[in-house]
Write a protein that holds these residues in place. Sequence first.
Motif, PDB file in Angstrom:
ATOM      1  N   ARG B  59      57.566 110.226 -37.632  1.00  0.00           N
ATOM      2  CA  ARG B  59      58.552 111.200 -38.095  1.00  0.00           C
ATOM      3  C   ARG B  59      59.103 110.832 -39.470  1.00  0.00           C
ATOM      4  N   VAL B 152      54.423 119.813 -39.567  1.00  0.00           N
ATOM      5  CA  VAL B 152      53.479 118.691 -39.641  1.00  0.00           C
ATOM      6  C   VAL B 152      52.716 118.805 -40.950  1.00  0.00           C
ATOM      7  N   GLU B 178      62.773 118.296 -38.627  1.00  0.00           N
ATOM      8  CA  GLU B 178      61.845 117.594 -37.738  1.00  0.00           C
ATOM      9  C   GLU B 178      60.451 117.704 -38.349  1.00  0.00           C
ATOM     10  N   TYR B 180      56.672 115.674 -39.096  1.00  0.00           N
ATOM     11  CA  TYR B 180      55.797 114.554 -38.750  1.00  0.00           C
ATOM     12  C   TYR B 180      54.669 114.440 -39.760  1.00  0.00           C
ATOM     13  N   ILE B 198      55.768 113.870 -30.073  1.00  0.00           N
ATOM     14  CA  ILE B 198      55.911 115.254 -30.539  1.00  0.00           C
ATOM     15  C   ILE B 198      55.940 116.200 -29.338  1.00  0.00           C
TER      16      ILE B 198
END
Lengths: 431, 431
Positions: B59, B152, B178, B180, B198
């Motif tokens: 993260r 992401v 959030e 990643y 996740i």
Amino acid sequence: MKIVPVEDFDLRREVEYGTPEQNAAAKRIVQDVKQEGDAALLRYTEELDRTKLTASGLRVTEEELKAAYTKVEPSFVEAISAAARNIRAFHEREKRNSWMDLQPDGSILGQIIRPLKRVGVYVPGGKAAYPSSVLMNVIPAQVAGVPEIVMVTPPATGGKEGINPYILVAAAEAGVHEIYRVGGAQAIAALAYGTETIAPVDKICGPGNIYVALAKREVYGAVDIDSIAGPSEIVVLADEQADPEFVAADLLSQAEHDEMASAILVTPSRQLADAVAAEVKRQLESLPRRDIAAASVEGYGAIIVVESLKEGISVVNRLAPEHLELMVQDPMAIVGLIENAGAIFLGAYSSEPVGDYFAGPNHIIPTNGTARFSSPVDVDDFIKKSSMIYYSKEALLKNGEAIMELARGEGLEAHARAIEVRLKREIEGRD
Amino acid sequence: MKIVPVEDFDLRREVEYGTPEQNAAAKRIVQDVKQEGDAALLRYTEELDRTKLTASGLRVTEEELKAAYTKVEPSFVEAISAAARNIRAFHEREKRNSWMDLQPDGSILGQIIRPLKRVGVYVPGGKAAYPSSVLMNVIPAQVAGVPEIVMVTPPATGGKEGINPYILVAAAEAGVHEIYRVGGAQAIAALAYGTETIAPVDKICGPGNIYVALAKREVYGAVDIDSIAGPSEIVVLADEQADPEFVAADLLSQAEHDEMASAILVTPSRQLADAVAAEVKRQLESLPRRDIAAASVEGYGAIIVVESLKEGISVVNRLAPEHLELMVQDPMAIVGLIENAGAIFLGAYSSEPVGDYFAGPNHIIPTNGTARFSSPVDVDDFIKKSSMIYYSKEALLKNGEAIMELARGEGLEAHARAIEVRLKREIEGRD
């Protein structure tokens, strides 16, 4: 009907996309019809549907439509016409207007909403030849304003000669008069690419067998398609005051669809669970489709006893069922907590068949847990939107620098210059 | 730029679904991450993205987000924040309410409209790492009310170390925290099925390379996905009063995207056609992405000279372009005749980059002729609807016979009995 712990339950099933042989067959049929048009369409109709037709015989005539009315009960015509009125009234509420937003600097931004131009509805010929599905596909498209709606259906329904008259009456009551007697992958290809007789469409909807499903996947992109439905499902969330006879009848009405259908009761009442299990057994005995319903109950049915209604709601949200009945004391206290369900039926009198046939909302509803992210068929499925951007000179002068900044931040200099060439012209113009 | 007859033009291209080897690779990666979670995710990140991470390092931290602001120009932050405001304001107009229809017999029918619960946005790491696309995917989801939006993106952007700071700033400005650092098919699998780190999502959107596209197709059904975009396109419909310098700049702003992009001018003016051809040649010279733009113009660009504006409109409707500019004397007289176009830009100051970055409408728009049946990304892509049916006892008594008639017409006796059991109870109750 077995009483099981909730951990054992997940409605999700592996989706069947056919064997490699079925895939290859669907692909070949689609290619042949795309290239040869009517010739291939007629050849496959003879080969696969054992019906010899000519191009001029493909279209169902007005006389045949009229004749169909003589083959069905007047009470059926009355009922389907009342259903059509209700479905139309409900879907009318979903219509939206194009809109625009006039900005103080003279710019206008908006969204243009238009119907698709031509839509094809596939109606299967087998045991799933449902007149109600004709209404549920056709009416939202009509309400959206689609000017051309065409129906295709195999030349003979369920082994009998000719097209099921109930289907034809449903089409006529819905207002569809362009109908072709072709089915299978060949019909999908004709709708997608057009032939000498059948003009191509923008979207194809309606259920069908595995070849129809594979052909739809094959033509997707050239035209739009609807989603491919899995087996039907119902979840009944009921408390101790629910009537076990009603609950069992509703579960069975789903189970009779096919062996893969799923009917589930979720309840905090062990007493209700036992009573419903007994009722299901009793009512099953006298059902004409007993074998199918029993196989469904056996294979995919369950009674899940939970600690509380609260836990029941969380089970429902995890299942994300196609149909959900809330047979509880106060359904309004619960409906706001339901996150995932395609159609929600409230209270003892809102039996699922009310929605399957008559009330107005669509009966084509997401299955297999996809209610988490998709919706029943509605008018939105038959429209398209275009963004509209009118930028005033003032707006460009005010915002041009910011736009160039963003374009250059992405390394797209030609984007920046398309703005710059206009700003320069204005500055030069002022000199 | 070549001047060609209209017959030679069709924007439709064969969609690339990857080689069998690429398909197998994407499938294997998805399966591995589905089964092994973080372990497979970290293994593929090391193997394919050459970055060794631990689960706790996946993260992106708040500190990294803050640090990204120090690596970009303040004017960029200002511009992207202004763009975000405009995009938010436009998409706010698209929001809809749940509604209900109260019937005279006491029944209530309605449509419950809710946001999806959790959405994943993929941001590619290569040359198409566009901060503007972050806004265009994230903001409609936020406006829809999606409570959890996760991003992401590959651990290193375009060969450089770390994630592109422009991407991180765009995410932070849009309000996404959030994030990643994972990319490729492994990131798609993590979003679809979840890993220890996740949590799984309901829908995945955003562009990516062929492995990302194949992985999205692979997980579709378990989650929703957006459509897979083809190369970008612009059609400019212009008359003799259009400015050739503006027209050429706008065509090139599309052509610089990639070699497969398509930029087309449709005009009834031979004079404009010649002037634009000369301008394109001149402006191309000084473009940093000259080679890409030239290849696009050469391979997929064209100037189509038509008889009249009317014929031009019909050409546009056949092409159904992603972007359409109406650089004509009176664009309002024409916009109502455009049946198929994803985004329509009116007049000399509404250059396409205005919409790509700033004005407010979404820049994710149907390509490859699919504007015939699909629409730009909007709030509707992030909601789901549930039908609501509350049928009163009075309504069931009044309509029960018709519902049973329809059920029996389809051979579904258990459906009829679910109604009958209730009608009987009422009749008995009255005795």
